[in-house]
Design a protein around this motif. Structure first.
Motif, PDB file in Angstrom:
ATOM      1  N   UNK A  59     -12.890 -26.044  -9.406  1.00  0.00           N
ATOM      2  CA  UNK A  59     -12.971 -25.134 -10.543  1.00  0.00           C
ATOM      3  C   UNK A  59     -14.312 -25.382 -11.233  1.00  0.00           C
ATOM      4  N   UNK A  60     -14.531 -24.707 -12.348  1.00  0.00           N
ATOM      5  CA  UNK A  60     -15.833 -24.788 -13.019  1.00  0.00           C
ATOM      6  C   UNK A  60     -15.869 -25.913 -14.041  1.00  0.00           C
ATOM      7  N   UNK A 115     -13.516 -33.563 -20.276  1.00  0.00           N
ATOM      8  CA  UNK A 115     -13.540 -32.465 -19.309  1.00  0.00           C
ATOM      9  C   UNK A 115     -14.484 -31.389 -19.833  1.00  0.00           C
ATOM     10  N   UNK A 116     -15.572 -31.159 -19.111  1.00  0.00           N
ATOM     11  CA  UNK A 116     -16.612 -30.215 -19.516  1.00  0.00           C
ATOM     12  C   UNK A 116     -16.548 -29.012 -18.587  1.00  0.00           C
ATOM     13  N   UNK A 117     -16.234 -27.853 -19.133  1.00  0.00           N
ATOM     14  CA  UNK A 117     -16.073 -26.646 -18.317  1.00  0.00           C
ATOM     15  C   UNK A 117     -17.183 -25.645 -18.618  1.00  0.00           C
ATOM     16  N   UNK A 118     -17.569 -24.928 -17.600  1.00  0.00           N
ATOM     17  CA  UNK A 118     -18.619 -23.907 -17.718  1.00  0.00           C
ATOM     18  C   UNK A 118     -18.043 -22.592 -17.194  1.00  0.00           C
ATOM     19  N   UNK A 119     -17.323 -21.850 -18.043  1.00  0.00           N
ATOM     20  CA  UNK A 119     -16.648 -20.635 -17.564  1.00  0.00           C
ATOM     21  C   UNK A 119     -17.603 -19.579 -17.035  1.00  0.00           C
ATOM     22  N   UNK A 120     -18.903 -19.703 -17.367  1.00  0.00           N
ATOM     23  CA  UNK A 120     -19.841 -18.716 -16.864  1.00  0.00           C
ATOM     24  C   UNK A 120     -20.150 -18.910 -15.372  1.00  0.00           C
TER      25      UNK A 120
END
Length: 354
Positions: free
Chosen positions: A225-226, A240-245
């Motif tokens: 996942x991102x 938890x570092x997410x980058x939805x782009x």
């Protein structure tokens, strides 16, 4: 692309998945166009007693120390006069005696020593001058066919593929992060499910290395996942570092392969969101699959976010990984080899120019 398979699900499953990936790489007609105007990684010659298969590396000053899985030793690569790199054996050698290597899998650098992980879980420690110190077994409860290593100060980080399941079964393969502080036993810090062994859930596509190092932090993730786990203190559980782009790019389907379920998982599928990550003052740079045979380094700005900005394009083949000192590609040749080394300072400069 067969190095994308990060599980230990069994020889038959891995062989089938490897064949699918090879076919996907050969079917490039569906691949997206490479970004225009973006610089390409530059490969230069490696001369001297060069390694055969680079499994891992660390950066020490101006030199790059690489772990040769075939030669079963560590080589020192130093900048050559007039360009390129020269290679020479540094420490370790094939064998089963003290300080000798049988199936080396990973290399890391602690403040006062180098450490090599063998398949099966043995850790061998060497002084900074290459002198062998000692070997100890690594007990995690997993088979550790291909352990990975990184460091966070004096803490050793180990990533491995571990099966788990209900009632003692082993129906799910997980990427697991272990941490070992000085003088303490190994403990589990995080895990990421990859797939079920019957092939009905999950993906065959995963980052070749679930660990990457940054200044004062570790990145852990398999690219399913991102999101990536950023561990900045050994005592903490990470953020938890997410980058939805970030959007996963669809893997090109081999001609004639039907969609459906089975031992090759659902098809068509997507490539990993990323295969490694590098922190910069401008944001996180993700090393991402762009086509079946190419990678692109993309900056996700922080803290505002925004659309990813491509910084550099490189081949998928030969990608070794990213360490605290930079990212490395290596391609062996009949005599010597060719490599592309992207120092961390160069990555920061590319990010800062955008």
């Amino acid at each position: 692309m067969d190095r994308l398979i990060a599980g230990a699900a069994g020889v038959g499953l891995l062989a089938a998945a490897g064949a699918v990936l090879a076919a996907a790489a050969a079917n490039r007609g569906a691949a997206a166009a490479l970004p225009s105007g973006v610089p390409r990684a530059e490969f230069v010659a490696v001369t001297g007693d060069a390694p055969g298969m680079v499994r891992d590396f660390v950066v020490q000053g101006d030199s790059v120390l690489v772990l040769d899985a075939v030669g079963r030793r560590v080589y020192a690569l130093a900048p050559a006069r007039g360009g390129g790199w020269t290679a020479a054996p540094a420490f370790g050698k094939p064998g089963r005696g003290p300080g000798e290597l049988t199936h080396p899998s990973a290399l890391a650098m602690l403040p006062d020593a180098y450490v090599i992980a063998e398949a099966g879980g043995q850790l061998s420690y060497y002084a900074r001058n290459g002198q062998f110190r000692n070997s100890v077994p690594l007990r995690t409860g997993c088979g550790l066919p291909h352990p990975q290593l990184a460091t966070l100060g004096a803490t050793l980080a180990i990533a491995a593929n571990c099966p788990s399941g209900r009632a003692g079964g082993t129906d799910t393969m997980n990427a697991v992060l272990f941490l070992q502080e000085p003088g303490s036993p190994v403990r589990e810090a995080a895990r990421a499910p990859q797939f079920t062994l019957d092939g009905n859930w999950g993906t065959m596509y995963a980052a070749p290395h679930s660990l990457a190092e940054g200044d004062g932090e570790l990145f852990f993730g398999i690219g399913s996942d991102a999101c990536v786990l950023r561990v900045r203190a050994a005592a903490g559980g990470g953020v938890r570092d997410c980058a939805p782009m970030l959007r996963a790019r669809r893997a090109p389907a081999p001609a004639g392969l039907r969609a459906g379920k089975g031992p090759a998982f659902q098809w068509p599928g997507t490539m990993p969101y990323y295969v490694s990550a590098v922190a910069t003052p401008r944001g996180t740079v993700y090393v991402r699959p762009h086509t079946a045979d190419s990678l692109v380094l993309e900056l996700v700005p922080q803290p505002a976010g925004g659309e990813p900005t491509p910084l550099l394009v490189a081949p998928f083949a030969g990608f070794v990984g990213c360490r605290r000192g930079g990212c490395l590609w290596f391609a062996p040749e009949a005599e010597g080899g060719r490599m592309a080394f992207l120092p961390a300072g160069r990555i920061r400069a590319l990010a800062g120019a955008r």
